[in-house]
Write a protein that holds these residues in place. Sequence first.
Motif, PDB file in Angstrom:
ATOM      1  N   VAL A  35     -10.549   9.117  -2.912  1.00 52.74           N
ATOM      2  CA  VAL A  35      -9.295   8.405  -3.175  1.00 52.74           C
ATOM      3  C   VAL A  35      -8.382   9.247  -4.080  1.00 52.74           C
ATOM      4  O   VAL A  35      -7.162   9.260  -3.917  1.00 52.74           O
ATOM      5  CB  VAL A  35      -9.585   7.027  -3.806  1.00 52.74           C
ATOM      6  N   ALA A  39       0.844  -1.206   0.000  1.00 51.95           N
ATOM      7  CA  ALA A  39       0.000   0.000   0.000  1.00 51.95           C
ATOM      8  C   ALA A  39       0.876   1.251   0.000  1.00 51.95           C
ATOM      9  O   ALA A  39       1.904   1.311   0.675  1.00 51.95           O
ATOM     10  CB  ALA A  39      -0.912  -0.016   1.227  1.00 51.95           C
ATOM     11  N   ASN A  40       0.455   2.232  -0.798  1.00 55.15           N
ATOM     12  CA  ASN A  40       1.132   3.545  -0.830  1.00 55.15           C
ATOM     13  C   ASN A  40       2.614   3.461  -1.174  1.00 55.15           C
ATOM     14  O   ASN A  40       3.421   4.222  -0.635  1.00 55.15           O
ATOM     15  CB  ASN A  40       0.984   4.258   0.525  1.00 55.15           C
ATOM     16  N   ASN A  56      -4.988   1.876  -4.216  1.00 54.90           N
ATOM     17  CA  ASN A  56      -4.475   1.944  -2.838  1.00 54.90           C
ATOM     18  C   ASN A  56      -2.973   1.691  -2.769  1.00 54.90           C
ATOM     19  O   ASN A  56      -2.327   2.066  -1.793  1.00 54.90           O
ATOM     20  CB  ASN A  56      -5.188   0.916  -1.953  1.00 54.90           C
TER      21      ASN A  56
END
Lengths: 350, 350
Positions: free
Chosen positions: A282, A236-237, A257
């Motif tokens: 988002v 994630a990220n 994500n």
Amino acid sequence: MIPTKAYAAHSATDPLAPWTFERRAPGPHDVQIRIRYCGVCHSDLHTVRGEWGDIAYPQVPGHEIIGEVVARGAAVGKYKVGDMVGVGCLVDSCRTCASCNDGLEQYCEGGFTGTYGGVEKETGRPTQGGYSDAIVVDERFVVRIPDGLDPAAAAPLLCAGITTYSPLREWKAGPGKRVGVVGLGGLGHMAVKLARAMGAEVVLFTTSPDKAEDARRLGATDVVLSKDEAEMARVANTLDLILDTVSAPHDLGPLMNTLRRDGTLVLLGGNVVPHDVPPAMVFVFSRKRLAGSLIGGLPETQEMLDFCAEHGIVSDIELIAAKDINTAYERMLKSDVKYRFVIDIATIGA
Amino acid sequence: MIPTKAYAAHSATDPLAPWTFERRAPGPHDVQIRIRYCGVCHSDLHTVRGEWGDIAYPQVPGHEIIGEVVARGAAVGKYKVGDMVGVGCLVDSCRTCASCNDGLEQYCEGGFTGTYGGVEKETGRPTQGGYSDAIVVDERFVVRIPDGLDPAAAAPLLCAGITTYSPLREWKAGPGKRVGVVGLGGLGHMAVKLARAMGAEVVLFTTSPDKAEDARRLGATDVVLSKDEAEMARVANTLDLILDTVSAPHDLGPLMNTLRRDGTLVLLGGNVVPHDVPPAMVFVFSRKRLAGSLIGGLPETQEMLDFCAEHGIVSDIELIAAKDINTAYERMLKSDVKYRFVIDIATIGA
């Protein structure tokens, strides 16, 4: 006129079969190419089966074409007889709009002329593709195959290669960047090789655990099972860019994500059924982007070929005889190919 | 401790009412500000009514704050007593992540501390906003109001201004560019003014024909009724950038059709309900982009204020007394404001 042997679809449902037709004689700006190899792209199958709209039959597919110049028009300046050249997904465009002037002929505002399934401006007839032993193309839409690239394995660069190279350049893949690639097929395996050669770390997203080893061999630094939430959470990220080669509708939320702030998810499949796209927050809360990219223009296609020659990159291919094309289509539908079929055009009259 | 008069929500359903509380005493890096004006943002209303999640009550909203420095900590270097300063949507962040280091505190990876509805790190208490006569803030999260900007009309620049300025800069609005603005409210009217001041042509999309005249007064070069297909077709493929200020879910397809190749539609409303997003082919066939943007960091907020001073840009406001805040909320819900209510904080104890 140039007599031409080919494999053609004669209807949406019949298997491809031998066919002969005539190419136009080369005009002043045209080169005549003896085709040596032609890659087999999913688009070929979708088009000839009428899945992307009605087409004229007989139809010769194929837009990953490599061969030798055997004749040229009087005004041709870039190529001479004997040169090894390539033709990709387009053989013409309006040549006057802003996109054409920018060398982005794939975004021609009047619509480019596809290498097959289009209409040849010179004759008004359907364009016919590279499952054939000859083609005549304006030199503007021809690229040079650099010495040192195996011509059979280079054929898929003309579609799968440029389709992944262009967004990697547009969104600045390179050292210090982490690039995700979704799907390890014809496009995906090129994306992994190219992104790695540009100096990026490469994370392959796949639903098939058995693709992990091959992904690492091709250059992936990490492999993530995209249906495993814990695996997805692990990355994630962390990504700057994702190339999504999967055409079938899917949920883009889990992939987005995995993007960092200012990261971009680029769609490469031109689906008409929308994917599930996450809500505005988002996009808003970390300035993430959703984009698309279509093949590449002629200058960038040449740049890509030169890059591949410099880095020793070609496609992983399985060379087939022309008569085996229908079997190849069935295997392609099952993803049973590593990673691109290429037709040895020398077999076309056999 | 600093005794502070305020208007606060005491529950999700009660009208705002007077309340007094204490601010923390200024620490070494803090400035204490006597608030003069505070803008009224839709976020204030959504937050205090609990529409964006549970919050602690009493809650003082307001994040478009302008006032004078009346005290400062010993280590404060940028501001002195008497300076006119502003505070926007955030009063703290982790200050150590990549986004904070890039001056993009709004994307702080640990989550920024909202000017209200957050938790004050120094005290562990809820942060309280600008519908109040005093606030104490670390100087890093304070900006200077340049001379020549009317402080009342400048207050909305701290949210509506920076929220539109930041994406205009990020996506390079300027001479030769055509910028669309969707919706003519608090954000939209700032987007029109700022894009025009940057030298872009500005096309306002609205559903209200009666907004056309005002849009042109504010700087729009064209006004398009977004529900009129012929009007939308008139501007197809003509825009480089669109700022979409509408939070309610809507179909992004018609707007994306008005983008040129490489154009970007930027969402500014952080909705949790997805908009209708067009299929991949819309992104692929002309490399269009969908993105989002959230307010702005402190350096860019200062840059925006300086830009506004240079170009004589403030918000169109309606100045109200604090006791009229509940009426203002009702009018805001009906879009009955041109274009931002600002509370005259001098009236707060009246």
